[in-house]
Design a protein around this motif. Structure first.
Motif, PDB file in Angstrom:
ATOM      1  N   ASN A  90      24.254   2.395  63.592  1.00  0.00           N
ATOM      2  CA  ASN A  90      24.776   1.071  63.217  1.00  0.00           C
ATOM      3  C   ASN A  90      23.894   0.420  62.166  1.00  0.00           C
ATOM      4  OD1 ASN A  90      26.985   1.066  64.819  1.00  0.00           O
ATOM      5  ND2 ASN A  90      26.131  -0.187  66.453  1.00  0.00           N
ATOM      6  N   LEU A  91      22.569   0.431  62.426  1.00  0.00           N
ATOM      7  CA  LEU A  91      21.654  -0.259  61.512  1.00  0.00           C
ATOM      8  C   LEU A  91      21.597   0.430  60.149  1.00  0.00           C
ATOM      9  CD1 LEU A  91      18.598  -1.272  63.739  1.00  0.00           C
ATOM     10  CD2 LEU A  91      20.634  -2.568  63.165  1.00  0.00           C
ATOM     11  N   VAL A  92      21.505   1.793  60.172  1.00  0.00           N
ATOM     12  CA  VAL A  92      21.375   2.507  58.892  1.00  0.00           C
ATOM     13  C   VAL A  92      22.677   2.425  58.102  1.00  0.00           C
ATOM     14  CG1 VAL A  92      20.800   4.709  57.799  1.00  0.00           C
ATOM     15  CG2 VAL A  92      19.623   4.037  59.879  1.00  0.00           C
ATOM     16  N   SER A  93      23.807   2.554  58.807  1.00  0.00           N
ATOM     17  CA  SER A  93      25.067   2.488  58.051  1.00  0.00           C
ATOM     18  C   SER A  93      25.296   1.088  57.486  1.00  0.00           C
ATOM     19  CB  SER A  93      26.250   2.931  58.917  1.00  0.00           C
ATOM     20  OG  SER A  93      26.379   2.061  60.005  1.00  0.00           O
ATOM     21  N   ASN A  94      24.866   0.066  58.231  1.00  0.00           N
ATOM     22  CA  ASN A  94      24.942  -1.299  57.683  1.00  0.00           C
ATOM     23  C   ASN A  94      24.097  -1.402  56.422  1.00  0.00           C
ATOM     24  OD1 ASN A  94      26.670  -2.505  59.419  1.00  0.00           O
ATOM     25  ND2 ASN A  94      25.130  -3.573  60.649  1.00  0.00           N
ATOM     26  N   ALA A  95      22.844  -0.872  56.528  1.00  0.00           N
ATOM     27  CA  ALA A  95      21.920  -0.970  55.400  1.00  0.00           C
ATOM     28  C   ALA A  95      22.535  -0.303  54.167  1.00  0.00           C
ATOM     29  CB  ALA A  95      20.590  -0.328  55.762  1.00  0.00           C
ATOM     30  N   ILE A  96      23.147   0.868  54.395  1.00  0.00           N
ATOM     31  CA  ILE A  96      23.760   1.578  53.252  1.00  0.00           C
ATOM     32  C   ILE A  96      24.973   0.795  52.734  1.00  0.00           C
ATOM     33  CG2 ILE A  96      24.976   3.694  52.591  1.00  0.00           C
ATOM     34  CD1 ILE A  96      23.190   5.170  54.663  1.00  0.00           C
ATOM     35  N   GLY A 134      20.401   0.998  45.086  1.00  0.00           N
ATOM     36  CA  GLY A 134      19.455   0.345  46.014  1.00  0.00           C
ATOM     37  C   GLY A 134      18.742   1.365  46.903  1.00  0.00           C
ATOM     38  N   GLU A 135      17.822   0.856  47.722  1.00  0.00           N
ATOM     39  CA  GLU A 135      17.055   1.773  48.579  1.00  0.00           C
ATOM     40  C   GLU A 135      17.108   1.344  50.042  1.00  0.00           C
ATOM     41  OE1 GLU A 135      13.440   1.196  46.564  1.00  0.00           O
ATOM     42  OE2 GLU A 135      14.287   2.124  44.760  1.00  0.00           O
ATOM     43  N   VAL A 136      17.043   2.347  50.911  1.00  0.00           N
ATOM     44  CA  VAL A 136      16.976   2.073  52.361  1.00  0.00           C
ATOM     45  C   VAL A 136      15.807   2.878  52.918  1.00  0.00           C
ATOM     46  CG1 VAL A 136      18.152   2.322  54.572  1.00  0.00           C
ATOM     47  CG2 VAL A 136      19.458   1.639  52.562  1.00  0.00           C
ATOM     48  N   TYR A 137      14.862   2.183  53.596  1.00  0.00           N
ATOM     49  CA  TYR A 137      13.673   2.856  54.130  1.00  0.00           C
ATOM     50  C   TYR A 137      13.700   2.863  55.651  1.00  0.00           C
ATOM     51  CZ  TYR A 137      11.999   2.047  49.404  1.00  0.00           C
ATOM     52  OH  TYR A 137      11.886   2.027  48.064  1.00  0.00           O
ATOM     53  N   LEU A 170      10.523   0.595  65.227  1.00  0.00           N
ATOM     54  CA  LEU A 170      11.461   1.281  64.338  1.00  0.00           C
ATOM     55  C   LEU A 170      11.918   0.286  63.278  1.00  0.00           C
ATOM     56  CD1 LEU A 170      13.923   3.255  66.551  1.00  0.00           C
ATOM     57  CD2 LEU A 170      13.497   3.790  64.164  1.00  0.00           C
ATOM     58  N   ILE A 171      11.769   0.663  62.012  1.00  0.00           N
ATOM     59  CA  ILE A 171      12.162  -0.289  60.975  1.00  0.00           C
ATOM     60  C   ILE A 171      13.253   0.321  60.095  1.00  0.00           C
ATOM     61  CG2 ILE A 171      11.369  -1.500  58.893  1.00  0.00           C
ATOM     62  CD1 ILE A 171       8.741  -1.976  60.292  1.00  0.00           C
ATOM     63  N   VAL A 172      14.287  -0.503  59.831  1.00  0.00           N
ATOM     64  CA  VAL A 172      15.329  -0.113  58.874  1.00  0.00           C
ATOM     65  C   VAL A 172      15.342  -1.206  57.809  1.00  0.00           C
ATOM     66  CG1 VAL A 172      17.782   0.370  58.533  1.00  0.00           C
ATOM     67  CG2 VAL A 172      16.700   0.996  60.694  1.00  0.00           C
ATOM     68  N   ARG A 173      14.856  -0.864  56.627  1.00  0.00           N
ATOM     69  CA  ARG A 173      14.725  -1.895  55.568  1.00  0.00           C
ATOM     70  C   ARG A 173      15.578  -1.495  54.372  1.00  0.00           C
ATOM     71  NH1 ARG A 173      11.209  -2.933  51.240  1.00  0.00           N
ATOM     72  NH2 ARG A 173      10.003  -1.012  51.596  1.00  0.00           N
ATOM     73  N   ASP A 174      16.277  -2.473  53.832  1.00  0.00           N
ATOM     74  CA  ASP A 174      17.067  -2.158  52.627  1.00  0.00           C
ATOM     75  C   ASP A 174      16.786  -3.176  51.526  1.00  0.00           C
ATOM     76  OD1 ASP A 174      19.037  -4.417  52.637  1.00  0.00           O
ATOM     77  OD2 ASP A 174      19.621  -3.520  54.567  1.00  0.00           O
ATOM     78  N   THR A 175      17.201  -2.808  50.312  1.00  0.00           N
ATOM     79  CA  THR A 175      16.983  -3.713  49.170  1.00  0.00           C
ATOM     80  C   THR A 175      18.338  -4.289  48.752  1.00  0.00           C
ATOM     81  OG1 THR A 175      17.212  -1.854  47.665  1.00  0.00           O
ATOM     82  CG2 THR A 175      14.976  -2.413  48.352  1.00  0.00           C
ATOM     83  N   GLY A 176      19.183  -4.514  49.738  1.00  0.00           N
ATOM     84  CA  GLY A 176      20.567  -4.923  49.455  1.00  0.00           C
ATOM     85  C   GLY A 176      20.761  -6.416  49.264  1.00  0.00           C
ATOM     86  N   LYS A 184      17.508  -9.991  48.033  1.00  0.00           N
ATOM     87  CA  LYS A 184      16.328  -9.106  48.006  1.00  0.00           C
ATOM     88  C   LYS A 184      16.425  -7.972  49.031  1.00  0.00           C
ATOM     89  CE  LYS A 184      12.938 -12.246  46.152  1.00  0.00           C
ATOM     90  NZ  LYS A 184      11.949 -13.238  46.525  1.00  0.00           N
ATOM     91  N   GLY A 185      17.017  -8.241  50.164  1.00  0.00           N
ATOM     92  CA  GLY A 185      17.146  -7.170  51.163  1.00  0.00           C
ATOM     93  C   GLY A 185      16.954  -7.659  52.592  1.00  0.00           C
TER      94      GLY A 185
END
Ligand code: ADP
Length: 473
Positions: A351-357, A364-367, A379-385, A441-442
């Motif tokens: 859920n978190l990663v697909s949201n980030a994408i 953009g980037e997702v870390y 656990l960190i899911v960070r995006d530049t969205g 910024k993300g």
């Protein structure tokens, strides 16, 4: 019978009962005191007489001053010789012994007798001179006074009991009425609620919320509050579900109409139908999870889970989704084991990663990162969205909540259920989920989960130890 009447009767009966017991205990006491007072008078009189008594040279008993005595003390005296003859008496014409049964008693004895229909208390004392019996003395006092006093005592007791019962009944009727009056308001409000279906009503109450009635009303109002919340959340839920169902159904219907019009099943319409059917399937699946979670019926199968392996798995799967559009990177990965439901934890990550994408534009980037911080896994899911607006941040874990931007792009956005499901899963693993975001910024989602420690994870009874994750990001 009303509660007020029942309590009033109870109080009055209690008052009457207490007074009755009091009377039953007091009556013999009063009687005893009165009788012992008479006995004392008889006894005193006997001592007085003894000083006046002497045995004559003929061996007979002489007592002086009987008449005076009678006048003063109201004690009637008879002097009997050993031969059974009445030798002297203090006036009157009574020739029988006052107490025939005890006339020859060897000891002083008190006895109640009935002489000519008058109740007497009689003291019989044997008279002894020079070691030999010379007769006996009988002193009697009328018991009329005692009987009258006893009767008056009973009447007074009855009057006091009656008046007390009346006072208890009236005062408890008023006091109970006053104390129970808020209950009438509770009843009236409850009736109004059931008649009008208006759950927004509350019971007005100005008294102390520390007493029983106050606590009842507070509890009732809190229940109403909760019912109102549940009711409106149910209504919102229904409205949201119908809204979410309508869009794909309209698209499907539109495509079917189009195919009918053109007479063939064209590829584009079929694709549209397929996409919307998939969307509906996802929605129904999410709805099922959400309702199960809300009602506490979503089972979690706990077992040790290698979080690093799980994250790698999700990373690989999600790379396909990110394709060339977004750069998906794994920045840090520690070997960590948690106790949890592997499938559900995977669902949270997806859920978190697909949201980030989904919410990160092209380029953009997702870390992703997993690190051990003290006793917890972070656990960190960070995006530049695109980020989440500040006004939306407090609500994104709510059911069906979508930030304004995602709502307008409903084709891309989901149903606003993913995060609320993720929140439920993480908190039910004894963990915590946090979000930080800056618009443009993300966004960073951070999950804290307690690390699996076989030594302190289970209690002897097998119950799960609730673990609050420490630290912060
Ligand atoms: P959805 O299926 O709509 O994504 P979610 O519950 O997963 O539902 O997310 C709720 C809302 O939170 C989304 O509609 C979106 O507005 C916002 N959101 C979630 N993750 C992100 C993210 N990484 N970046 C920006 N907005 C996000």
């Amino acid at each position: 019978m009303s509660l007020r009447l029942r309590l009033t009767i109870l109080y009055s009966a209690l008052t009457g009962g207490i007074l009755l017991v009091f009377g039953i205990l007091l009556y013999p006491l009063v009687n005893l005191m009165l009788v012992s007072q008479v006995d004392e008078t008889l006894h005193q009189t006997f001592y007085q007489l003894r000083t006046n008594a002497h045995v004559g040279s003929d061996g007979k008993l002489n007592i002086a001053g009987l008449a005076d005595l009678d006048m003063v003390s109201g004690v009637y005296v008879q002097v009997w010789g050993v031969d059974g003859n009445l030798q002297a008496s203090s006036g009157g014409h009574l020739l029988q012994p006052l107490d025939p049964a005890n006339l020859s008693s060897a000891h002083p004895v008190y006895h109640d007798t009935l002489v000519q229909k008058v109740h007497f208390r009689v003291l019989t004392v044997p008279l002894v001179a020079g070691g030999r019996p010379v007769g006996s003395l009988q002193l009697a006092s009328s018991m009329n006074m005692i009987y009258t006093t006893r009767q008056r005592f009973l009447v007074i007791l009855a009057i006091i009991t009656f008046i007390s019962i009346i006072i208890a009944a009236v005062s408890s009727w008023l006091a109970i009425g006053q104390a129970l009056s808020p209950l009438a308001t509770v009843t009236a409000t409850a009736m109004q609620i059931s008649q009008t279906d208006d759950l927004s009503r509350r019971i007005p109450f100005r008294g102390s919320d520390q007493d029983e009635i106050g606590r009842l009303i507070t509890a009732f109002n809190e229940t109403l509050e909760r019912l109102e919340q549940l009711f409106s959340s149910q209504q919102r839920f229904l409205a949201d579900v119908s809204h979410e169902l309508r869009t794909p159904l309209t698209v499907i219907k539109g495509n079917v109409d189009l195919m009918r019009k053109i007479g063939t099943a064209d590829e584009e319409s079929l694709l549209g139908i397929e996409e919307e059917a998939d969307r509906l399937t996802r929605l129904v699946g999410d709805l099922l999870l959400e309702t199960q979670a809300e009602s506490g019926k979503l089972p979690l199968y706990f077992a040790p889970v290698e979080l690093d392996t799980l994250l790698l798995e999700v990373f690989k799967e999600m790379r396909v989704l990110a394709r060339e559009r977004v750069l998906l990177k794994l920045t840090e990965i520690d070997q960590i084991m948690v106790n949890g439901d592997r499938d559900r934890l995977k669902q949270v990550l997806i859920n978190l990663v697909s949201n980030a994408i989904k919410y990160t534009p092209q380029g953009g980037e997702v870390y992703l990162s997993l690190a051990r911080v003290g006793e917890n896994a972070r656990l960190i899911v960070r995006d530049t969205g695109q980020g989440i607006p500040n006004e939306d941040l407090p609500h994104i874990f709510e059911r069906f909540y979508r930030a304004e931007k995602s709502r307008s792009r409903s084709k891309m956005g989901g149903f606003g259920l993913g995060l609320s499901i993720a929140y439920w899963i993480v908190t039910n693993h004894g963990g915590r989920i946090e979000v930080n975001s800056a618009e443009g910024k993300g966004t960073t989602f951070c999950i804290w989960l307690p690390i699996h420690d076989p030594r302190k994870q289970k209690r002897p009874d097998g119950e799960q130890v609730p673990i609050q994750p420490g630290g912060n990001n």
